[in-house]
Structures are given as C-alpha cells and as structure tokens.
Design a protein around this motif. Structure first.
Motif, PDB file in Angstrom:
ATOM      1  N   PHE A  37       5.071  -3.061  -2.993  1.00  0.00           N
ATOM      2  CA  PHE A  37       4.412  -4.373  -3.000  1.00  0.00           C
ATOM      3  C   PHE A  37       4.816  -5.180  -4.232  1.00  0.00           C
ATOM      4  O   PHE A  37       4.968  -6.404  -4.156  1.00  0.00           O
ATOM      5  CB  PHE A  37       2.898  -4.211  -2.939  1.00  0.00           C
ATOM      6  CG  PHE A  37       2.169  -5.498  -2.660  1.00  0.00           C
ATOM      7  CD1 PHE A  37       2.452  -6.243  -1.527  1.00  0.00           C
ATOM      8  CD2 PHE A  37       1.193  -5.964  -3.528  1.00  0.00           C
ATOM      9  CE1 PHE A  37       1.783  -7.432  -1.258  1.00  0.00           C
ATOM     10  CE2 PHE A  37       0.516  -7.155  -3.277  1.00  0.00           C
ATOM     11  CZ  PHE A  37       0.804  -7.893  -2.134  1.00  0.00           C
ATOM     12  N   LEU A  56       6.461  -8.943  -4.017  1.00  0.00           N
ATOM     13  CA  LEU A  56       6.053 -10.141  -4.761  1.00  0.00           C
ATOM     14  C   LEU A  56       7.183 -10.666  -5.626  1.00  0.00           C
ATOM     15  O   LEU A  56       7.404 -11.881  -5.712  1.00  0.00           O
ATOM     16  CB  LEU A  56       4.831  -9.820  -5.624  1.00  0.00           C
ATOM     17  CG  LEU A  56       3.537  -9.459  -4.892  1.00  0.00           C
ATOM     18  CD1 LEU A  56       2.411  -9.238  -5.900  1.00  0.00           C
ATOM     19  CD2 LEU A  56       3.143 -10.535  -3.887  1.00  0.00           C
ATOM     20  N   MET A  84      -5.471  -6.850 -10.659  1.00  0.00           N
ATOM     21  CA  MET A  84      -5.983  -7.138  -9.319  1.00  0.00           C
ATOM     22  C   MET A  84      -7.109  -6.173  -8.964  1.00  0.00           C
ATOM     23  O   MET A  84      -7.101  -5.010  -9.365  1.00  0.00           O
ATOM     24  CB  MET A  84      -4.868  -7.000  -8.276  1.00  0.00           C
ATOM     25  CG  MET A  84      -3.823  -8.090  -8.305  1.00  0.00           C
ATOM     26  SD  MET A  84      -2.722  -7.933  -6.857  1.00  0.00           S
ATOM     27  CE  MET A  84      -1.590  -9.299  -7.162  1.00  0.00           C
ATOM     28  N   ARG A  93      -9.174  -5.341  -2.937  1.00  0.00           N
ATOM     29  CA  ARG A  93      -8.446  -6.469  -2.339  1.00  0.00           C
ATOM     30  C   ARG A  93      -6.963  -6.146  -2.240  1.00  0.00           C
ATOM     31  O   ARG A  93      -6.306  -6.450  -1.232  1.00  0.00           O
ATOM     32  CB  ARG A  93      -8.656  -7.723  -3.184  1.00  0.00           C
ATOM     33  CG  ARG A  93      -7.895  -8.947  -2.690  1.00  0.00           C
ATOM     34  CD  ARG A  93      -8.363 -10.186  -3.428  1.00  0.00           C
ATOM     35  NE  ARG A  93      -7.544 -11.336  -3.087  1.00  0.00           N
ATOM     36  CZ  ARG A  93      -6.539 -11.801  -3.813  1.00  0.00           C
ATOM     37  NH1 ARG A  93      -6.235 -11.191  -4.972  1.00  0.00           N
ATOM     38  NH2 ARG A  93      -5.837 -12.851  -3.442  1.00  0.00           N
ATOM     39  N   LEU A  94      -6.420  -5.509  -3.262  1.00  0.00           N
ATOM     40  CA  LEU A  94      -4.994  -5.208  -3.302  1.00  0.00           C
ATOM     41  C   LEU A  94      -4.583  -4.302  -2.149  1.00  0.00           C
ATOM     42  O   LEU A  94      -3.535  -4.529  -1.516  1.00  0.00           O
ATOM     43  CB  LEU A  94      -4.643  -4.553  -4.639  1.00  0.00           C
ATOM     44  CG  LEU A  94      -3.204  -4.046  -4.804  1.00  0.00           C
ATOM     45  CD1 LEU A  94      -2.195  -5.179  -4.629  1.00  0.00           C
ATOM     46  CD2 LEU A  94      -3.030  -3.372  -6.166  1.00  0.00           C
ATOM     47  N   CYS A  95      -5.372  -3.281  -1.849  1.00  0.00           N
ATOM     48  CA  CYS A  95      -4.967  -2.355  -0.788  1.00  0.00           C
ATOM     49  C   CYS A  95      -4.848  -3.081   0.546  1.00  0.00           C
ATOM     50  O   CYS A  95      -3.956  -2.767   1.353  1.00  0.00           O
ATOM     51  CB  CYS A  95      -5.929  -1.169  -0.709  1.00  0.00           C
ATOM     52  SG  CYS A  95      -7.619  -1.580  -0.202  1.00  0.00           S
ATOM     53  N   ARG A  96      -5.687  -4.068   0.782  1.00  0.00           N
ATOM     54  CA  ARG A  96      -5.607  -4.807   2.041  1.00  0.00           C
ATOM     55  C   ARG A  96      -4.478  -5.829   2.021  1.00  0.00           C
ATOM     56  O   ARG A  96      -3.907  -6.144   3.067  1.00  0.00           O
ATOM     57  CB  ARG A  96      -6.960  -5.437   2.360  1.00  0.00           C
ATOM     58  CG  ARG A  96      -7.932  -4.345   2.815  1.00  0.00           C
ATOM     59  CD  ARG A  96      -9.321  -4.804   3.157  1.00  0.00           C
ATOM     60  NE  ARG A  96      -9.994  -3.722   3.868  1.00  0.00           N
ATOM     61  CZ  ARG A  96     -10.544  -2.657   3.282  1.00  0.00           C
ATOM     62  NH1 ARG A  96     -10.484  -2.533   1.962  1.00  0.00           N
ATOM     63  NH2 ARG A  96     -11.119  -1.710   4.003  1.00  0.00           N
ATOM     64  N   MET A  97      -4.136  -6.334   0.854  1.00  0.00           N
ATOM     65  CA  MET A  97      -2.958  -7.187   0.742  1.00  0.00           C
ATOM     66  C   MET A  97      -1.692  -6.397   1.067  1.00  0.00           C
ATOM     67  O   MET A  97      -0.775  -6.897   1.727  1.00  0.00           O
ATOM     68  CB  MET A  97      -2.867  -7.771  -0.672  1.00  0.00           C
ATOM     69  CG  MET A  97      -3.924  -8.796  -0.993  1.00  0.00           C
ATOM     70  SD  MET A  97      -3.887  -9.300  -2.742  1.00  0.00           S
ATOM     71  CE  MET A  97      -2.305 -10.161  -2.797  1.00  0.00           C
ATOM     72  N   ALA A 153      -1.670  -5.919   4.802  1.00  0.00           N
ATOM     73  CA  ALA A 153      -1.414  -7.190   5.478  1.00  0.00           C
ATOM     74  C   ALA A 153       0.043  -7.623   5.338  1.00  0.00           C
ATOM     75  O   ALA A 153       0.578  -8.305   6.218  1.00  0.00           O
ATOM     76  CB  ALA A 153      -2.339  -8.273   4.922  1.00  0.00           C
ATOM     77  N   ALA A 154       0.691  -7.205   4.252  1.00  0.00           N
ATOM     78  CA  ALA A 154       2.105  -7.562   4.046  1.00  0.00           C
ATOM     79  C   ALA A 154       3.020  -6.801   4.992  1.00  0.00           C
ATOM     80  O   ALA A 154       4.201  -7.157   5.128  1.00  0.00           O
ATOM     81  CB  ALA A 154       2.503  -7.282   2.598  1.00  0.00           C
TER      82      ALA A 154
END
Length: 249
Positions: free
Chosen positions: A33, A37, A147, A151-155, A158-159
C-alpha cells in the motif's frame, strides 16, 4: 519584420525534479500500500524494491516467504529487487554494516534519495530507520505514518490489495488464520487489543495481488509449521493461470 505573434511568450513553469526512491519491501500488505500511494505522487519515481533475506533459509525476514515469491512480485511490478542478505548468527551491528554497504554500493550510485517504509506507528521505529540512513544522502519517508489502523486496513482492502496471512503469534491470534486471506472475516474475528494491521507483530502477510501488479502472484500453501513461538504458513510459487494477466490501474 517581426510580428507581435513572433514574440516569445513568458517562460513556462520549471520542471519539478522527481526524487528516485526504493520501497522497503517486506512482501506484505503495508509495503504494497505504501508503494501504491507513492506511485500516485508525481514527484517520486519508484526505482526499486529493497528486501531483507535470511541467507540460511532463503526466505524474507519476519514473514518466512520464499525469496522466489519476492522475485515474482518484483517482476509483476516491473521493478528490480535489491537484497540485503543476512547470514545466520549475524549480530545487529553486523546487520547494519551490511545494510550500509549495500546502500552505498547500489542505491547511492543509482541516485536514490529516499527509501519509503510502510510503518504506521511503532514506537521509536521512525527515528531508528532514519538513523540507519544517516550520512548516505538518503531520506526515510513514511506515507502511512500516523494513520488510524482501523481505517488503514479498509483502505488497503478497498485499493484491491489481496494478501495471505503468513505468520501468526498464537498468543494473541487463533493459529488457524495462518495461510488464510487477510480480509473482512479476519478483521471481524480479531480480539480486543489486536491491531488490525499487525503493527505489534501479531501477524505478517504476503501480497498476492495489487492494482500495481501487472498480474497476480499466486502461491500455494505447502504446510503449517511452528517455530520460535510463531505459526507459519509456508508458501510456494505457482505459475500464473493463462488469461489472468492484467495491466496496472
């Protein structure tokens, strides 16, 4: 005669010089990830991956993934894989000397000015990473730092990053998760005090697909083993099925 249309226009904006960077590549979801980014940052050129390998076992440090799978990831990313090979019994001081030798020999001549890490919030690690690079002209960057890991794990999910759990601390997690996918079922099963990104070493992962991969990197589960207080899912490479190749997003 020179017409008004022949007059030179105002100078355009100066081209922004892109920094050349390596990704500190654990083969897991966080480094995948961080790379995702970084590739969206037009001021950064990702020029390679940097991975630590246990020389006696031929596996990536901490998660136990065979080096061949790291090479397969690098090929799917279209990036060279640079290795820090750590011999058995290597002291922490000797490890750092080897790291600096590799960076001085391979990164500095290639114009690498940044190494990007996937760390989020481990106490003291940011300063430690930067100190290891001191004097080489290379900065440490942390795009995930600070972060919220819930929230990060779901980002990450989702990526489109898909990862397998390769190592579990059975003191805090059910050992049965070793070898299974990192996803919503896993996150829902986590107990209180277990970080959903494994920031405290509760688990490690291997990325088998990502929007940045030209093709998936499939792996098969060979066996589950226990050693040094951890449960490992021992993976092996598998040729990509025909017709599944795709271009990075």
């Amino acid at each position: 005669m020179t017409g008004t249309n022949d007059r030179p226009g105002p100078p355009g904006p100066a081209a922004v010089k892109r920094s050349r960077a390596w990704i500190s590549w654990s083969t897991g979801k966080d480094s995948a990830f961080a790379l995702h980014l970084a590739r969206q940052d037009r001021q950064t050129e990702i020029a390679g991956l940097f991975t630590t390998v246990e020389e006696d076992t031929g596996t990536v440090a901490y998660n136990g993934v065979p080096l061949g799978l790291a090479h397969a990831q690098a090929a799917a990313l279209g990036l060279p894989l640079h290795l820090l090979r750590i011999p058995a019994g290597c002291t922490a001081r000797a490890r750092e000397m080897l790291r600096r030798e590799i960076l001085a020999r391979e990164a500095v001549p290639a114009g690498i000015t940044t190494i990007i890490f996937g760390d989020v919030a481990v106490t003291g690690i940011r300063a430690s990473r930067a100190a290891r690079l001191a004097g080489l002209g290379i900065d440490a960057a942390f795009p995930l730092w600070g972060m919220d890991t819930r929230r990060l794990c779901r980002m990450i999910l989702a990526a489109g990053i898909r990862a397998v759990i390769t190592r579990v601390d059975p003191a805090v997690l059910d050992a049965g998760w070793a070898g299974r996918f990192y996803g919503e079922d896993f996150l829902a099963a986590l107990g209180r005090g277990v970080d959903p990104c494994g920031e405290n070493g509760e688990f490690h992962t291997f990325t088998c697909d990502s929007p940045d991969f030209a093709r998936p990197v499939p792996a098969i589960l060979e066996r589950i083993t226990r050693r040094d207080g951890s449960v490992y899912a021992e993976l092996a490479g598998l040729a990509s099925p025909a017709g599944r190749q795709r271009r990075p997003a």
